[in-house]
Design a protein around this motif. Structure first.
Motif, PDB file in Angstrom:
ATOM      1  N   ALA A  89      -6.187  33.654  18.133  1.00 13.75           N
ATOM      2  CA  ALA A  89      -6.346  35.076  18.466  1.00 13.75           C
ATOM      3  C   ALA A  89      -6.513  35.906  17.189  1.00 13.75           C
ATOM      4  O   ALA A  89      -7.288  36.869  17.162  1.00 13.75           O
ATOM      5  N   GLN A  90      -5.808  35.524  16.139  1.00 12.80           N
ATOM      6  CA  GLN A  90      -5.873  36.266  14.875  1.00 12.80           C
ATOM      7  C   GLN A  90      -7.301  36.285  14.321  1.00 12.80           C
ATOM      8  O   GLN A  90      -7.800  37.340  13.928  1.00 12.80           O
ATOM      9  N   VAL A  91      -7.965  35.151  14.278  1.00 15.02           N
ATOM     10  CA  VAL A  91      -9.293  35.106  13.664  1.00 15.02           C
ATOM     11  C   VAL A  91     -10.351  35.813  14.505  1.00 15.02           C
ATOM     12  O   VAL A  91     -11.414  36.154  13.993  1.00 15.02           O
ATOM     13  N   GLN A  92     -10.057  36.081  15.773  1.00 19.65           N
ATOM     14  CA  GLN A  92     -10.997  36.846  16.603  1.00 19.65           C
ATOM     15  C   GLN A  92     -11.056  38.305  16.148  1.00 19.65           C
ATOM     16  O   GLN A  92     -11.961  39.044  16.539  1.00 19.65           O
ATOM     17  N   LEU A  93     -10.113  38.715  15.311  1.00 21.32           N
ATOM     18  CA  LEU A  93     -10.096  40.082  14.790  1.00 21.32           C
ATOM     19  C   LEU A  93     -10.961  40.210  13.532  1.00 21.32           C
ATOM     20  O   LEU A  93     -11.077  41.298  12.966  1.00 21.32           O
ATOM     21  N   LEU A 124      -1.839  26.209   6.909  1.00 22.20           N
ATOM     22  CA  LEU A 124      -0.913  26.922   6.025  1.00 22.20           C
ATOM     23  C   LEU A 124       0.410  27.237   6.731  1.00 22.20           C
ATOM     24  O   LEU A 124       1.484  27.088   6.153  1.00 22.20           O
ATOM     25  N   LEU A 125       0.351  27.660   7.983  1.00 24.52           N
ATOM     26  CA  LEU A 125       1.549  28.139   8.682  1.00 24.52           C
ATOM     27  C   LEU A 125       2.372  27.036   9.339  1.00 24.52           C
ATOM     28  O   LEU A 125       3.531  27.258   9.688  1.00 24.52           O
ATOM     29  N   LYS A 126       1.812  25.848   9.474  1.00 22.16           N
ATOM     30  CA  LYS A 126       2.489  24.788  10.230  1.00 22.16           C
ATOM     31  C   LYS A 126       3.839  24.388   9.654  1.00 22.16           C
ATOM     32  O   LYS A 126       4.722  23.961  10.381  1.00 22.16           O
ATOM     33  N   ASP A 127       4.028  24.532   8.368  1.00 21.65           N
ATOM     34  CA  ASP A 127       5.267  24.085   7.737  1.00 21.65           C
ATOM     35  C   ASP A 127       6.356  25.160   7.688  1.00 21.65           C
ATOM     36  O   ASP A 127       7.426  24.908   7.139  1.00 21.65           O
ATOM     37  N   LYS A 174      -2.021  44.150  14.005  1.00 18.58           N
ATOM     38  CA  LYS A 174      -2.198  43.051  14.963  1.00 18.58           C
ATOM     39  C   LYS A 174      -2.487  41.739  14.243  1.00 18.58           C
ATOM     40  O   LYS A 174      -1.982  40.682  14.637  1.00 18.58           O
ATOM     41  N   VAL A 175      -3.274  41.791  13.172  1.00 21.20           N
ATOM     42  CA  VAL A 175      -3.538  40.583  12.376  1.00 21.20           C
ATOM     43  C   VAL A 175      -2.216  40.006  11.879  1.00 21.20           C
ATOM     44  O   VAL A 175      -1.978  38.791  11.948  1.00 21.20           O
ATOM     45  N   SER A 176      -1.327  40.878  11.393  1.00 23.02           N
ATOM     46  CA  SER A 176      -0.027  40.420  10.886  1.00 23.02           C
ATOM     47  C   SER A 176       0.859  39.883  12.003  1.00 23.02           C
ATOM     48  O   SER A 176       1.504  38.839  11.837  1.00 23.02           O
ATOM     49  N   ILE A 177       0.907  40.567  13.120  1.00 25.75           N
ATOM     50  CA  ILE A 177       1.745  40.132  14.244  1.00 25.75           C
ATOM     51  C   ILE A 177       1.289  38.765  14.753  1.00 25.75           C
ATOM     52  O   ILE A 177       2.111  37.881  15.023  1.00 25.75           O
ATOM     53  N   LEU A 178      -0.017  38.568  14.869  1.00 30.94           N
ATOM     54  CA  LEU A 178      -0.520  37.277  15.334  1.00 30.94           C
ATOM     55  C   LEU A 178      -0.240  36.168  14.317  1.00 30.94           C
ATOM     56  O   LEU A 178       0.032  35.030  14.704  1.00 30.94           O
ATOM     57  N   ALA A 179      -0.262  36.492  13.034  1.00 30.66           N
ATOM     58  CA  ALA A 179       0.127  35.500  12.017  1.00 30.66           C
ATOM     59  C   ALA A 179       1.595  35.142  12.190  1.00 30.66           C
ATOM     60  O   ALA A 179       1.962  33.963  12.123  1.00 30.66           O
ATOM     61  N   ASP A 180       2.441  36.142  12.425  1.00 34.28           N
ATOM     62  CA  ASP A 180       3.869  35.894  12.624  1.00 34.28           C
ATOM     63  C   ASP A 180       4.120  34.995  13.832  1.00 34.28           C
ATOM     64  O   ASP A 180       5.032  34.178  13.825  1.00 34.28           O
TER      65      ASP A 180
END
Length: 152
Positions: free
Chosen positions: A30-34, A66-69, A18-24
């Motif tokens: 939601a990811q950091v709530q894990l 990090l992910l914005k670009d 789930k951490v990976s899916i939310l990063a994707d």
């Protein structure tokens, strides 16, 4: 293996995925709530520390930046090894991370071979990540064609 251990193994695998899916999805809130409230996330490229964060707020800001670009973020989780001791656990997960974005006016795909070392804690009957140390062991970059505009 007892039923509780099997249930914990499934829950921990689902947590890591789930951490990976939310990063994707770039859903970093939601990811950091894990992670636990004061969770730690560290990342190393070889022997060099490239990121050290503590707490959900710091993680959310850094992960979003990090992910914005990147137009595409894709994690493929593989082998996982877990050790469970009551309400605490440790684990190692191998992951192939693919990032696609524009660098110097070129569309670049970056593949990263990562290994995550996690420490988990069960809080309120749910597993959370207390600490994640990511080791980026290798990286490969290649140029991709720019998306076609559809115009003739």
């Amino acid at each position: 293996m007892h039923i509780q251990e099997l249930a914990d193994r499934i829950a921990l695998k689902e947590l890591v995925d789930k951490v990976s899916i939310l990063a994707d999805r770039k859903d970093v809130h939601a990811q950091v709530q894990l992670f636990t409230e004061n969770g730690i996330s560290e990342t190393f490229a070889g022997d060099t520390a490239i990121l050290k964060l503590k707490g959900r707020k710091a993680m959310e800001e850094a992960f979003a930046d990090l992910l914005k670009d990147y137009e595409t973020v894709y994690h493929f989780n593989g082998q996982q090894q877990l050790t469970i001791d009551g309400d605490e656990a440790t684990g190692i997960c191998y992951c192939l991370v693919t990032l696609i974005g524009i660098e110097n006016d070129k569309r670049i795909k970056t593949d990263i071979g990562a290994v995550y070392h996690d420490r988990f804690i069960r809080e309120n009957n749910s597993w959370l990540i207390a600490q994640r140390i990511g080791y980026f062991n290798w990286q490969d970059k290649s140029e991709l064609p720019l998306p076609h505009s559809g115009k003739c």
